[in-house]
Design a protein around this motif. Structure first.
Motif, PDB file in Angstrom:
ATOM      1  N   GLU A 189       1.439  -1.920   1.543  1.00  0.00           N
ATOM      2  CA  GLU A 189       2.848  -2.181   1.844  1.00  0.00           C
ATOM      3  C   GLU A 189       3.287  -3.387   1.030  1.00  0.00           C
ATOM      4  N   ILE A 190       4.243  -3.173   0.118  1.00  0.00           N
ATOM      5  CA  ILE A 190       4.672  -4.210  -0.815  1.00  0.00           C
ATOM      6  C   ILE A 190       6.124  -4.554  -0.508  1.00  0.00           C
ATOM      7  N   ASN A 191       6.384  -5.818  -0.207  1.00  0.00           N
ATOM      8  CA  ASN A 191       7.709  -6.235   0.254  1.00  0.00           C
ATOM      9  C   ASN A 191       8.500  -6.951  -0.831  1.00  0.00           C
ATOM     10  N   TYR A 192       9.810  -6.772  -0.748  1.00  0.00           N
ATOM     11  CA  TYR A 192      10.748  -7.572  -1.527  1.00  0.00           C
ATOM     12  C   TYR A 192      11.817  -8.098  -0.569  1.00  0.00           C
ATOM     13  N   THR A 193      12.122  -9.380  -0.653  1.00  0.00           N
ATOM     14  CA  THR A 193      13.137  -9.987   0.210  1.00  0.00           C
ATOM     15  C   THR A 193      14.257 -10.554  -0.652  1.00  0.00           C
ATOM     16  N   ASN A 194      15.480 -10.133  -0.365  1.00  0.00           N
ATOM     17  CA  ASN A 194      16.640 -10.671  -1.082  1.00  0.00           C
ATOM     18  C   ASN A 194      16.843 -12.142  -0.723  1.00  0.00           C
TER      19      ASN A 194
ATOM     20  N   LYS B 140       1.689  -9.283  -6.720  1.00  0.00           N
ATOM     21  CA  LYS B 140       0.236  -9.279  -6.855  1.00  0.00           C
ATOM     22  C   LYS B 140      -0.399  -8.059  -6.186  1.00  0.00           C
ATOM     23  N   LYS B 141       0.291  -7.476  -5.217  1.00  0.00           N
ATOM     24  CA  LYS B 141      -0.255  -6.278  -4.575  1.00  0.00           C
ATOM     25  C   LYS B 141      -0.267  -5.090  -5.539  1.00  0.00           C
ATOM     26  N   PHE B 142       0.694  -5.060  -6.446  1.00  0.00           N
ATOM     27  CA  PHE B 142       0.666  -4.023  -7.475  1.00  0.00           C
ATOM     28  C   PHE B 142      -0.548  -4.200  -8.380  1.00  0.00           C
ATOM     29  N   GLU B 143      -0.836  -5.455  -8.747  1.00  0.00           N
ATOM     30  CA  GLU B 143      -1.995  -5.732  -9.580  1.00  0.00           C
ATOM     31  C   GLU B 143      -3.282  -5.334  -8.860  1.00  0.00           C
ATOM     32  N   CYS B 144      -3.341  -5.606  -7.563  1.00  0.00           N
ATOM     33  CA  CYS B 144      -4.507  -5.233  -6.755  1.00  0.00           C
ATOM     34  C   CYS B 144      -4.674  -3.711  -6.738  1.00  0.00           C
ATOM     35  N   ALA B 145      -3.564  -3.002  -6.515  1.00  0.00           N
ATOM     36  CA  ALA B 145      -3.604  -1.531  -6.481  1.00  0.00           C
ATOM     37  C   ALA B 145      -4.071  -0.980  -7.817  1.00  0.00           C
ATOM     38  N   THR B 146      -3.570  -1.543  -8.905  1.00  0.00           N
ATOM     39  CA  THR B 146      -3.942  -1.084 -10.246  1.00  0.00           C
ATOM     40  C   THR B 146      -5.445  -1.203 -10.469  1.00  0.00           C
ATOM     41  N   ASN B 147      -6.001  -2.364 -10.151  1.00  0.00           N
ATOM     42  CA  ASN B 147      -7.430  -2.603 -10.375  1.00  0.00           C
ATOM     43  C   ASN B 147      -8.295  -1.716  -9.478  1.00  0.00           C
TER      44      ASN B 147
END
Length: 602
Positions: free
Chosen positions: A465-470, A493-500
């Motif tokens: 679960e990757i969050n973005y806050t305005n 950084k969670k995207f980087e973790c998922a990629t690896n």
């Protein structure tokens, strides 16, 4: 002599003590390597009248002229290579000029000798110098000159197609009604070399007086803005029936900015999506990506950048792809004459353009706080860009594996249901690793959105679960100013973790069978044993990796690309060949073509 190429080397890495010997070694190396067929010797007369042969001519100090010969289609072609050592402001440089009277620059369909000569020569010299500066290249100029008319025609095909479509579906005033302000402003403001402001339109009309009466706005905008037009999404307010707004207007309730923004936000909807409702019916899903590539190549040519034969062919093919599709789209549009249902959709979306109050308020808040509130599309784009980076990284890492195949990245669709993004197929077992997601987007100030990124292989499922806050603001009631409360936050950084993690999982679970069998073959050659591979090429990839050892994989499976073959074992020689047992009678011998010919010749 006709100058073909000129470049110079600057910044010597170390002193050249003997310039003549330095160039002599370079030219001798070229001759020995076969890159130069022959160096033509000059006949030089010494002060005493004696004639001698010399590899170069030097009429000026530190200038060395070599004449070489090359065989081109049974014709001898002569080149002059002039090396000149020059000194400017205590800085030394070496100028190189390649000339010829009988070499013809043309599209030969393969790498030319001139292209090979200039590349090898510059790379060889670069080992001793800090920089290589290209000054002139007739071959690059030839390629660019051939491409530019194609670029011009294709670019104007796009402008023509947009104009034809928009006039029919939106009317002759479509530019004023639909084109975003950021595109229009480019035509209204420009500066000349002296810094005087003027508009592109007035400059154009002043230069081309014969077309002063012509509306040429679409012809003047940047190529990239053409894509912005065909993918335009227009938002408007629908009819507002709000008890809260009525209470504000009637004075029954105290005015509240937050409530007003919420009510107007509920009413704003996308009323016109030109790509979805119109252009996608005539252009393929890949068109936007292909046109962006065309734009990049077009700018390369328009800005007079160097190109070689490989770049020429790539750019030419890119132009053809776009040009052919635009031609087909125009023909289809004309033949269809726009179906009535599309006209109805566009007509329903037509309304007087007005800015929503919440957009004005956002502009005020952003100007005072320095914050930027990402709208729904921007948040989706942020998530999609990071997923695309993940996809590109994985695809690049496995680009040399023929047994792993990536589906196209489909992009994120704006809905909250679970959606597939792409698949990774292991062609050896047909296993699939599927990447998909679901998202919840809230683009209000201070609100958070999330994307639930998942990947699945069989029963193995991993989620992130990757969050973005305005960002958010607060209001200073005394000063009547808006102040920043906190800035945007994004869990990248969670995207980087998922990629690896996905990369590591694929490497472990989608085994490289080719490497495994190569290791096995090494042991067999060393210690002895049966060959696990049929000695025939795969009909799909051409590699000799068809498995016959069922302890490794299914018999007939290519371990390089996953293609399946029907195999028979020759009863005479014991070798495998492509064939199916069902093609033979029970008592019919299985004989390969080689052995069959042997029997016939006995």
């Amino acid at each position: 002599m006709d100058v073909l190429v000129k470049f110079c080397m600057v910044g010597m890495k170390s002193d050249i003590e003997d310039r003549e010997n330095y160039l002599e070694k370079i030219m001798t190396d070229f001759t020995n390597s076969g890159d130069i067929l022959e160096i033509i010797h000059f006949e030089i007369e010494d002060p005493f009248g004696n004639k001698c042969q010399h590899k170069f001519s030097s009429t000026i100090d530190d200038c060395f002229d070599y004449k070489i010969i090359h065989q081109e289609k049974e014709k001898a072609v002569y080149f002059d290579i002039i090396f000149s050592f020059e000194t400017y402001d205590n800085s030394e440089r070496l100028s190189i000029e390649i000339s010829s009277d009988d070499y013809i620059v043309e599209d030969k369909g393969q790498k030319s000798y001139l292209e090979r000569l200039k590349q090898i020569l510059s790379k060889k010299l670069f080992a001793d110098w800090k920089k290589c500066i290209w000054l002139y290249d007739q071959e690059s100029e030839f390629f660019a000159t051939a491409l530019y008319p194609m670029v011009h025609r294709t670019e104007n095909k796009m402008r023509h197609f947009i104009n034809e479509v928009m006039v029919v579906i939106k009317g002759f005033d479509w530019w004023n009604e639909l084109v975003p302000k950021n595109i229009k402003v480019k035509l209204d403001k420009s500066k000349d070399l002296e810094g005087n402001s003027d508009s592109k339109i007035s400059e154009y009309k002043a230069l081309v007086s014969g077309f002063k009466h012509v509306d040429e706005k679409l012809m003047l905008i940047d190529v990239g803005d053409l894509i912005s037009i065909i993918t335009l999404r227009e938002k408007k307010l629908t009819t507002i029936n709000s008890n809260i707004l009525n209470a504000f207007i009637s004075g029954h309730e105290e005015f509240d900015i937050q409530k007003l923004r919420t009510e107007l936000g509920k009413a704003a909807e996308v009323e016109l999506d030109l790509w979805d409702k119109c252009f996608s019916k005539y252009l393929s899903e890949d068109f936007v990506r292909n046109f962006r590539k065309f734009e990049k190549n077009r700018n390369h040519i328009a800005h007079n950048k160097l190109i070689d034969r490989q770049a020429f062919e790539s750019i030419r093919d890119s132009i053809k792809v776009v040009s052919v599709e635009l031609e087909a789209a125009m023909n289809k549009f004309i033949s269809d004459n726009l179906p009535q249902e599309i006209i109805s959709i566009i007509e329903e979306a037509e309304a007087e353009e007005e800015e929503a109050y919440n957009d004005i308020l956002d502009e005020l808040i952003e100007s005072q706080t320095g914050l930027h509130r990402r709208k729904r599309e921007e948040i989706l784009d942020l998530f999609e860009d990071n997923i695309l980076n993940l996809y590109n990284f994985l695809e690049e890492n496995f680009s040399f594996r023929a047994d792993i195949e990536f589906s196209n990245f489909s992009g994120i669709v704006d809905h909250e249901d679970e959606q597939e993004l792409f698949r990774v197929v292991y062609k050896i077992t047909n296993d699939e690793l599927i990447v998909y997601c679901e998202q919840d987007i809230n683009d209000n100030w201070g609100e958070y959105s999330y994307i639930n990124l998942k990947w699945r292989h069989g029963k193995h499922i991993v989620e992130y679960e990757i969050n973005y806050t305005n960002p958010d603001y607060e209001q200073d009631s005394e000063e009547e100013l808006y102040m920043p409360y906190f800035d945007e936050e994004f869990e990248q950084k969670k995207f980087e973790c998922a990629t690896n993690e996905i990369l590591e999982y694929i490497e472990i679970n989608f085994e490289n069978m080719r490497e495994i069998v190569d290791a096995a073959m090494y042991r067999i050659i060393k210690d002895g044993g049966n060959n696990p591979l049929a000695e025939i090429p795969c009909s799909e990839c051409g590699e000799e990796y068809i498995c016959v050892d069922e302890t490794i994989a299914e018999k007939g499976l290519c371990l390089n690309c996953g293609n399946m073959h029907d195999l028979c074992e020759c009863e005479r020689c014991g070798k495998y060949y492509e064939g199916c047992d069902s093609d033979y009678e029970d008592d019919e011998p299985r004989i390969c073509d080689y052995c069959l010919d042997h029997y016939k010749n006995e």
